[in-house]
Structures are given as structure tokens and as C-alpha cells.
Design a protein around this motif. Structure first.
Motif, PDB file in Angstrom:
ATOM      1  N   VAL C 273      78.059 105.363  53.264  1.00  0.00           N
ATOM      2  CA  VAL C 273      77.204 104.408  53.982  1.00  0.00           C
ATOM      3  C   VAL C 273      77.845 104.079  55.324  1.00  0.00           C
ATOM      4  CG1 VAL C 273      76.182 102.104  53.941  1.00  0.00           C
ATOM      5  CG2 VAL C 273      76.381 103.431  51.808  1.00  0.00           C
ATOM      6  N   ASN C 274      77.079 104.164  56.356  1.00  0.00           N
ATOM      7  CA  ASN C 274      77.561 103.856  57.694  1.00  0.00           C
ATOM      8  C   ASN C 274      77.874 102.356  57.770  1.00  0.00           C
ATOM      9  OD1 ASN C 274      78.320 104.329  60.224  1.00  0.00           O
ATOM     10  ND2 ASN C 274      76.276 104.844  61.034  1.00  0.00           N
ATOM     11  N   GLY C 275      79.116 102.023  58.077  1.00  0.00           N
ATOM     12  CA  GLY C 275      79.491 100.616  58.126  1.00  0.00           C
ATOM     13  C   GLY C 275      80.388 100.196  56.981  1.00  0.00           C
ATOM     14  N   VAL C 276      80.543 101.075  56.016  1.00  0.00           N
ATOM     15  CA  VAL C 276      81.454 100.794  54.902  1.00  0.00           C
ATOM     16  C   VAL C 276      82.742 101.580  55.124  1.00  0.00           C
ATOM     17  CG1 VAL C 276      81.859 101.083  52.429  1.00  0.00           C
ATOM     18  CG2 VAL C 276      79.598 100.376  53.254  1.00  0.00           C
ATOM     19  N   GLU C 277      83.847 100.878  55.065  1.00  0.00           N
ATOM     20  CA  GLU C 277      85.134 101.558  55.206  1.00  0.00           C
ATOM     21  C   GLU C 277      85.854 101.581  53.863  1.00  0.00           C
ATOM     22  OE1 GLU C 277      89.525 100.863  57.305  1.00  0.00           O
ATOM     23  OE2 GLU C 277      87.882  99.448  57.656  1.00  0.00           O
ATOM     24  N   ILE C 278      86.200 102.760  53.396  1.00  0.00           N
ATOM     25  CA  ILE C 278      87.043 102.876  52.197  1.00  0.00           C
ATOM     26  C   ILE C 278      88.489 102.917  52.680  1.00  0.00           C
ATOM     27  CG2 ILE C 278      87.606 104.267  50.164  1.00  0.00           C
ATOM     28  CD1 ILE C 278      84.788 103.024  50.097  1.00  0.00           C
ATOM     29  N   ARG C 290      86.135  97.720  53.126  1.00  0.00           N
ATOM     30  CA  ARG C 290      85.707  96.668  54.039  1.00  0.00           C
ATOM     31  C   ARG C 290      84.217  96.815  54.311  1.00  0.00           C
ATOM     32  NH1 ARG C 290      91.027  95.937  56.309  1.00  0.00           N
ATOM     33  NH2 ARG C 290      91.031  98.130  56.856  1.00  0.00           N
ATOM     34  N   LEU C 291      83.511  95.687  54.288  1.00  0.00           N
ATOM     35  CA  LEU C 291      82.065  95.684  54.556  1.00  0.00           C
ATOM     36  C   LEU C 291      81.787  94.714  55.701  1.00  0.00           C
ATOM     37  CD1 LEU C 291      80.204  95.389  51.127  1.00  0.00           C
ATOM     38  CD2 LEU C 291      80.935  97.429  52.358  1.00  0.00           C
ATOM     39  N   PRO C 292      80.683  94.906  56.379  1.00  0.00           N
ATOM     40  CA  PRO C 292      80.264  93.881  57.343  1.00  0.00           C
ATOM     41  C   PRO C 292      80.077  92.546  56.610  1.00  0.00           C
ATOM     42  CG  PRO C 292      78.937  95.864  57.572  1.00  0.00           C
ATOM     43  CD  PRO C 292      79.771  96.040  56.337  1.00  0.00           C
ATOM     44  N   GLU C 293      80.412  91.461  57.300  1.00  0.00           N
ATOM     45  CA  GLU C 293      80.428  90.126  56.696  1.00  0.00           C
ATOM     46  C   GLU C 293      79.094  89.769  56.038  1.00  0.00           C
ATOM     47  OE1 GLU C 293      82.053  86.743  55.360  1.00  0.00           O
ATOM     48  OE2 GLU C 293      83.038  88.463  56.322  1.00  0.00           O
TER      49      GLU C 293
END
Lengths: 341, 341, 341, 341
Positions: C273-278, C290-293
Motif C-alpha cells: 500500500v502506498n503510504g505504508v512503511e514496513i 508506520r502509517l499516516p496519522e
């Protein structure tokens, strides 16, 4: 102050104070690595045998707990008289700091016997019980009574035969050795005692106690426990210095002989008064007694001493290295006046 | 012995030894119920405010652990600098005897800030974590550096706002107050410090430390903990007596001023040698430095001092109340000779 | 409940519950002297080697503290990662119950190296410091990362060369062995690990942890410590029984493989998913991200998981033996919707 | 196995095992924040009053130590019978983990009286002694005897009048309440008991004990102590679930009534044999007896039970919820045959 309450109330022998001044010579390594401490440790070896390892601490409670902890795991136990200082007067330091359990044995006069230890051996190997491991004797006892050398030897033999150790609480060991006219070594090392809490404070020091390891195979962690138990004094030379005249010049025996003699004197003079009961035998520097209630009140107005047991109405009079004959005689007279009206 | 290793290596001020002799006047009640102890406690109230309660102990470690334990449950934590004496030099007494956890905060010069405490407040209420409860500051720090009064006040405000307490390890508080030309009260009570480990030994006593409770609402169990922690000395008057000239006659400030001045003198003289690096600012009686390796070896043959950090090759020189100007000058010369070849 | 918070939130494997019923057959000796416990202990020997001695306890914290205390005196220390469960999540049990000090080493991913231990050896013999004695590794780590067998062997060699021991916190050792496709013995005994906290609860047991002593020369006092630490369960057969299918029928590996695979699945699907950092590599059953707030808030309304580090805004998703592919896919979809809006 | 040794040797009631299966329903929050735990806690409030706060732990020793530690500082003491489980069978956990001192009072049948506590109040305020703070009663006692409600109330009144608390070790409280045909609340809360160790394991649970705080003003730190004492089980629902049928469906009373009745039956049948002595009165599920030596040996070949006191030659037979009438009758017959030859 007219005190017959405790040898803790006495001051320091002048030679001990002089030793502090002598030790105050410029810089010295801290934490016991100085020549004064080395000299004091050597004196302990002279008095207890060459294998003795000595670790100075600041209080009698500290000597007991530091020594016992070094030889006793928290899942083991220390067996002692129900009157022992470790169980009566150390505010739970054995349990909270040492971690081990105290097994208290009934005692009339502060002494215990191998026969009282024996039934507790049944707990060995039973995981629900603390494992009996150390027998703690107080010499002289909290009642001023004495174990004979033979009794100590039999206790040590019994302990070692069962894989246990013997600790001696020697807060007043000087009084004991003086009374039995023996050396420190004859009272401890020679009888098989494994470790000793050596007391000096009550017998004329400013402040000076020590754990003395007599058995060469125990207590290797003691330097770490002493530090962790907040007993590693930085300017150690000032503790150690006191032992130089005390052990080196025979002050220990002189002071103890005197205190013992004063107890004997008081017991004789006070015991001669009709209505005064001297309880038990006076073997060292403590006198236990009973007085009529009214006399007691009068006497306590002027003299400082303890009611030992409220229930039994027993009193303790403790004689010190600096109690004079005149003080004893004055006190005995006061007792006579108070009792006889 | 030529020691620049520690103020623990210095001896006792003559007036302090004299005070021991003065206190050695016949019998006195034991365990701190004597007039000398009462006088010393009164002096602490004069210096810290009328609410100050003082409990004498025998070592700096004992002051820290006894004080902290009285205000910190084992499921709480004490936050301190990673260089704090309590975490570096007390052989686990905080953990094993105090029972509480130390949370160590990174620090360059021994000081910590409210900003470093803040993230730890997130643990409050989380049952898996020790609950942050006490902030421990060392003043002056283990690096000889100083918190300003403003910094201490801000830390206390931060702590109190968050239900926490501030402990000050004042093993060298005299040096700190001398350096900032303030009173003890201005450095502690007036800024909101809750409890203090007051050190006297390093600054000219024979042996004398104290827990001083400044906040009147804390530490009611301290008499019991002091006894249990093996710190209730029987002949207490001999600890207390030392504080009479120390606090009553201004010896504390005189000694501290001198030690601080000697540090400044050494830093200036040694720092002027090409090849000698003085690390950080000299604020009290410690000088940290770096020397060329070869010079170091030569110097350590004759002078006693510590390599502070093997990795960083830093040295610590500690100046004492009885270090003379001549000693400093001789040492500085020796440094010059060793470094310049 | 839709939980990706912890494998502690999962239930028990049906075969494990069945084992409880099977063990519920009339009377049996208490405290581990029953045949079910004997059978479970034998299974541990099959898995870890014939010298392995197993002591069942009730929680992971209990396994850590009981095991460590048996090999570590209070004046020694245990060195571990700053993220280790023993220092972060045991509410001071190491300090208050174990008595020893934890030395925390900085770590990015939960792993530590011999190079980080080395400087601490300088404390050996220095009485003011706890003596470094045990190195504690978590395998897999609190971040789900893994030590390679070579790393563990090198740490053990380093430890033994320096008179130290290696403890492994294996709360998730099944996940580690599954990930590296090795046996328990290959991960521990064969590499030189001295003692292990073996975790079963997170991987499908009702409640079952154990201290496994792999080094035959350590921990002889463990039966007493286990009892004293309140871990000697009376109806021990019900703890032990769980390990019979777990170890005997391979449930441990089956469950762990599944949980690990679910983590991999989630990391791939969510990571796409674009915007999700593993964050970091997914090696076992944990996924950090990390996810957008804003997406985070939406997601936490329906799904239960932890914000791992407030400052870094990192999340932890933990996958369990009973997390299904459908749950993962649903969660990944929900993430996508929340993030992409 | 034919066991009359301990109710710990019995298994789990089928409804209790079923409750585990019922609770095994997907994911649930760990550490007691789940609905099953909430339900069990509510049941405790129903049984003990709305102010009751319940904290599940894993062993009876854990219940005792966790509860007592929450209300007793290490410088305080717990007074109990010399036969109390806390002093006889917890391998020093009170001392090593709790830190407090146990003051043991002589007792014939496991019960103690206010008159035995009274003399110990003299230690209050004396800094050398642990301060008496908690009275611990075992109901029913280790001898199976019972305090009457009146005795408990008088002990609570005495304690509260003197600023002390009353702890009840209720490892077998179900047997006590069954014997006196009263509710849990009538046995505890209504009489003034401050905190209770509630035992379930011996009476038909797999594993389930609890600290129940009845006095709303005590023990606020218990969540932290429970965690630190290694008792915060992750999958708490599996402990809690057992109490749902146990308390909710009356299994506790049914099981206890049965065990008590079996004891009565055994005492009558065995007591009728010439040569068998039943010691004391059988009030709950324990029978103490003496047999001829030779009969004893024969009997122990086939039946498992304890010699209670080697010196007194007393035996303990413990009856359980799952001891059947047939087992009792068979055992009584075997006794008859062994004794009568």
C-alpha cells in the motif's frame, strides 16, 4: 549521666582516640588499601590464625548480616536462639537484607544445643522448606552467659558433620575470652568456628566491628557483599586504626576484664541487699536482677538502665570498660537505700 | 603518598578529630539519643531550614540508598545520569538493597534535564514498567560540573508537577555551594529539593554522611530503614560530633573553597603545558585531562590518580581540602617535565 | 475481537486443551512428581539433549528471573539489549526479586554483540561495580529479528572465554526455530547456550513456560528458587501436559510456521500500500510499520494493535498461530482503505 | 494412585475444564483486561461484597506473599501460628521476596489468639524491632481446625484497635465455609478481615488462586507487585474462567461439602478400629491420626499419605472433592486389616 544500661553508652578508650590522630597522616588510599588497614588485618591474623580474613564494617548488625549472607543463600536458613540479637534487635535485616530465614530455638539463657538443631535436619532436601545451613551462637550470649569451649566444639563438630557452618556473634567476644581467660583463637578457630562477627565498639572503640572469616573455604564474595551492604567505608584507616592499640596493646582484655569485674562487684553488693534478686550467674559484664516495684521507680529517676522483660519484671545492668568501682559502689548504695526504704 | 586520586584519600581536619575527643565525655545514650547528636541535628536545621530532619549514616552509598528507599517503592524507579554514583559505583546496592530500578539517562557532563525525564512519564500506569518516581541529581556531578540554581529549581518544579520527587546526591555538596557562593539552604530547600545525601567525609571528616529530609511530608519510615540497612551506629555521638565544627565553625566552606581553588590552580598550571588537554570546565575540585601516553606512565610512577575512561584516555585529578599549593605546583611541574620530556 | 496486538491475545490450541483433559485422570502426586510431568521433562530432553533439566513456571517473567537468579548473584550483573523484555517489561522483577543489576546495551534491532560486552569486562574485580556474569539474548528479539546461529555461537564462545554464561530469552523461540528451520537443540545446546527461558504460551498453550538448564554445571539451587519465587505449581501435571502435544506432536513448529507466514503475508500486502512503511525485515511473526496519522486513527477503531514507539510513530503488528489468512487479508484491505482514503 | 496425602493430588472438576474450553474463543486482551476476567471478578464481588478487589495469581504461596507484601513494609512484621503455611512451607518467600519478618506464635491446633499478639505490641516504636502490622490466620488451619466467626471478629477488632490488619490464608476457605455452613462474605468481610488469599486449586480447579482485598483502603500498589512477583499471567482468561462455574454454579460448596463429609466418614470408620487414634476433632477435610508402627508400614505400601510429625508419629489423611465413598471405605478396611493384623 549515670548509665548501667549498655556498654554502648560508654565512650572510647583514650588510646583508641590517639590511634585516630596517629592515622591522620596526610593521604592514604581509600577503601582499605592503606597501610593502617593492612596492619590491623595482620593483627587479626596474629590473634585468630594466619588463615583469618578480616573485613571491617560499621555496626554489629552489619557484621552479622554481611557475614551470614556470604555463607547463606536466601533459600537456606540460620538457626539461632530465640533471644539472639539477629532475631530480636536488627529490625528484620536478616530477612530483608540477608534474605534468609531465621529458625528460632527456645532458650532459657541464650544458649542452644545440637539436640535442638537435629530435628530441623529433616527439612534437608524438602523443597518447601528453607534448608538449614548456619548455626549462629552468641558468645557471650545476650544474657551474659557463656558457652564452654567444649560446647562450642561439639556444636561445630555437629554442624560440619551435617554440612553446616557455625557463625559466632561476638559483639562481646572480648568479655567472653576475658571471662574464660583464653585467647580469641582458643575461643573460635581452635574450636571449629567458621566465621565471627567481631565486636569492638562496646568494649572501648569509637566504632569498629569486623567480619572475620576463619574457615578458609567460605565467603569469597564478601568484598562485593560488604560494598553492596553499604559497609565499605572510604577512609577505612580510621576504622582500622582503632584495632591497633585494641589488639596490639592488649586493651581489649584489659577493658573486658574490668567490665566483667565490675559486674561481679555489682552483683555481690546489690545481691547482698535484702529484697534484690540476682537472676542466674554473672559470667561476663551483665547483671540481671529483680527489684521491688517501688524501689525500681526511685532508682530509675537517677540511674539509666533497662527493664529487660516487662512480664518477668527483670532488669539488666550492663557494666562497661569505663565504669569505675566508685560508680558501682554508689549505685549499689543507691539500690540499698531504694530497696530498704 | 602523593595523591590526586580522590578526596577520599585525604585525612580528617584537626578540628574534627578534636570534636571526637570533646564528645568522649563519659556515658551517653546510644543510637542518637544523646546531646551531641541533638546539637548536630540542630545545626542541620540551621543550615537547611527548621523542617529538615537529619539521619546520620556511615557511607555515601548508605545515604543514597537509605534516603531513596524511604521514598521509592521497589516497583517505582529512580531516574539518573548514566554516570551517577548510584548506578556506577555502588555495586548494585540500589537494586539489591533498595529494590528499585535505576533508569539511566545519557549525559555528557553528568547533568540531566527535564526533557530527558519527560518521555519516561509514558510508563505511568503501565503495570509492566517500573513507575518513574524519583529524579536523582548529583551536585556537583561526578565530573565536577554544576547545575545552576535555576536548573535545579526547574527540575524540582517539573518533578512535583508530575507527582515525582527530587533527590540530590550531595557527596560533594560543600564544593558545589562553595563554588556558587551560596548556602546549603539556597542550594536545596529553597529550590524544592526533597531529600539530600549530605556528604562530609570527602571534605575533611573522619566518617560522616547523612540523609537530610527537606520535604516534611516524606520518609516517615526512615528510622526503621536506617536500622534495617545496618546504619544505626551505636555510639552515634562520634559521627554527630564531627558536624559540630564542620557546620558550626564554617570548616565546610573553608575546606571546599580551598579544594576548589587547588583544582583551578592545577588546571591553569597543567593546562598551560603544551600537550596537556584539560577537558571541560573546572567548576569545583575535579580536573579531567588527557596526557600523551608516555608522559602518563612516567607520572603514574610517582603520583597516584585514576585513568577515568580507558577508551577516551581521560584522567581524573581530584583536589582535596588538605592538598597544598606546594603539592599542586610540584605536580604541575612534574606534568610539565613528563610531557615536555 | 480483531487483534494484531500480541500473540498473548491468541487462545490455546485444541490439542493442548485436550491434553489437560487427558491429564485429569484421578489422583497424581503434586509439585511435579507425577508421570505427566516426567513425560514432559523427557520430551524436553529429546528436544534439547539428554543433559537438559527442565523446570516449569507460569510466566515468561518467571522463567527469566528464576533462571537468571540461579546463575547470577546480586553483586553480579546481566548484560542485555536496552529493548530486552527483562529490562522493559518486567516491572523491576530482575532488580527487586533477582537482586542483580541489568546493564543495558544500545541496540537498533534488539540484538547485541560481543564487542558491546567487552568494555564492561573492565569492571571485573572492581568492588564498586556489579561483576558482569550473564549475557542475555532474546531469540527472536523483541523486534522479531533473529540472531544467526553463528552469532549465537560467537557470543557463547566469548562469554565462556571470559567466565560468563549465556541466557536466552526464548519467549518466542518456536518462531525463531521455525524461521531458521532448525531444531531447538541446534538453536541452543549445540551453540553453547547455558540456559533458556522456554516460552510456550504465546504459541498456543494455555499457560506454560519453563527454565531449561542446558549446561549441566549450573543452577543446582533452582528447585529452591522456583519454590521461593512462587512458581512451584501444585497440580503441575496441568502445566506439563500441555507440552506433550506441543513438543511430542510437532504443534510448536506448525503453529510457529503459521504465525511467521502470516507475518510475511501481512508485510507483503500492507507494504504494497502506498503510504505504508514496513520497518526492517520481517523475520518471524512481528511486523513493524508506520502509517499516516489519520489512517492510524481509523484503523484503531476496529483493530487492536500497539503503537510501539510514540516518538518514532512506529506500530507493531503481531501475528499468531490462530491468525487466519482471511484475517490478514481483511486487515490488509482495511489498511489500504484507511490509507488510500 | 490411591492418595490420601493431599487435596493437591486431586484433579480438576469437569465443569472447570469445560470452562477453559468455553473461554478459548478466539482472541482476547491479555493480562486480565478480557471479559472472562471481568466476569470472574464480578463473581468475587457477588461473594465478598461490592468493595472486593480480586487479583488472580498462580499459587497459594503467591497469593500469600503478594497480598501480604502489599500491606506490609519490610520493617514491619506478620504474626502467625508456628504451623502456618507461610512459615513452614513457602521456602522463605515471606522473608526473601516479601522482605518482612514472620513472628511465630506457639499453637496446638494451628489457631492463635489476640492474647498472644498483645505482648508483641510492646515493640511498636522501638526502632530495633520489626513493627507488628499484620495478623495472619489460616482458615481452616493447617490442622483442619476452624476459627469460629466470633474468634475471627475478635481478632479483627483487636487488630484494628491497634492499627493492625488481618490477613486470612484461605487455601481451604471453601472447606471452612462449607463446614460452618456460611457464605464467603460471612466468613471474611462481615467479620472485618482485611485481605484474603483465596484458594481454589485444592478444591477442584486446575490452577487458580487469588488475592482478595476486602478492606477498600489497602493495597493500592497490588497491580505492580503482582507483576513484579511474576504472577501477571498473560492469558489470564484461563485462570479466571475456572472461577465462573466454581463460584457461579456452586461447585465450590458442593466439592467442599463432599471432601468434608469424606473426612468425617474416614474418621468414623478408621477411628472405630481398635489401635487407631484420631487426633483432635475433624472439622473439615483433614484427619490426623496415629497407627501402630507395623500397620503403618503395610499401609504405606499401597496408599499414599504423609507422616505429619516424625517425633509425634502423627499421620495426616487429606480428603478431596473427588475422593469417593468407596475409596474411603476401601481405605478404612485396609487400615483395619493392617492394624488388626
Amino acid at each position: 549521666m549515670k548509665s548501667f544500661a549498655s556498654d554502648n553508652n560508654s565512650g572510647a578508650h583514650p588510646a583508641v582516640l590517639q590511634a585516630l590522630t596517629d592515622a591522620n597522616d596526610g593521604f592514604a588510599k581509600a577503601y582499605g588499601e592503606d597501610p593502617v588497614t593492612a596492619r590491623a588485618e595482620a593483627l587479626f591474623r596474629e590473634h585468630f590464625g594466619p588463615q583469618a580474613r578480616t573485613f571491617f564494617v560499621t555496626t554489629g548488625t552489619a557484621a552479622n548480616i554481611t557475614g551470614l549472607r556470604c555463607v547463606c543463600q536466601p533459600w537456606q536458613s540460620v538457626l539461632c536462639s530465640e533471644h539472639a540479637h539477629i532475631t530480636m534487635d536488627e529490625c528484620g535485616a536478616p530477612e530483608a537484607i540477608g534474605g534468609f530465614k531465621l529458625v528460632q530455638l527456645p532458650s532459657e539463657d541464650g544458649r542452644i544445643t545440637p539436640g535442638q538443631i537435629e530435628p530441623h535436619l529433616a527439612s534437608l532436601g524438602f523443597v518447601h522448606r528453607n534448608q538449614p545451613h548456619v548455626i549462629s551462637l552468641t558468645q557471650c550470649t545476650e544474657f551474659g552467659t557463656l558457652y564452654t569451649p567444649g560446647e562450642i566444639r561439639r556444636m561445630c563438630d555437629f554442624a560440619h558433620k551435617n554440612g553446616m557452618l557455625v557463625h559466632m556473634d561476638g559483639a562481646r567476644i572480648a568479655n567472653a575470652c576475658a571471662a574464660q581467660d583464653c585467647t580469641f583463637k582458643e575461643m573460635t578457630t581452635d574450636l571449629g568456628v567458621d566465621l565471627l562477627s567481631f565486636g569492638g565498639t562496646k568494649n572501648g572503640l569509637v566504632m569498629g566491628e569486623a567480619v572475620v572469616l576463619l574457615n578458609p573455604e567460605i565467603g569469597e564474595a564478601i568484598p562485593f557483599f560488604r560494598k553492596q551492604f553499604m559497609q565499605l567505608v572510604s577512609k577505612m584507616r580510621f576504622i582500622a586504626a582503632q584495632f591497633i592499640p585494641y589488639l596490639g596493646d592488649g586493651i581489649w582484655r584489659e577493658n573486658a576484664n574490668h567490665a566483667n569485674a565490675m559486674a561481679e562487684r555489682l552483683a555481690q553488693k546489690a545481691g547482698a541487699v535484702n529484697g534484690v534478686e540476682i537472676i542466674g550467674e554473672v559470667e561476663t559484664n551483665a547483671v540481671f536482677s529483680r527489684l521491688p516495684e517501688k524501689a525500681l521507680e526511685t532508682l530509675m529517676d537517677e540511674y539509666y538502665f533497662y527493664i529487660w522483660d516487662e512480664t518477668e519484671r527483670s532488669l539488666r545492668w550492663m557494666l562497661s570498660w569505663n565504669t569505675t568501682e566508685a560508680m558501682v559502689d554508689e549505685f549499689a548504695d543507691a539500690i540499698r537505700v531504694a530497696v530498704e526504704g
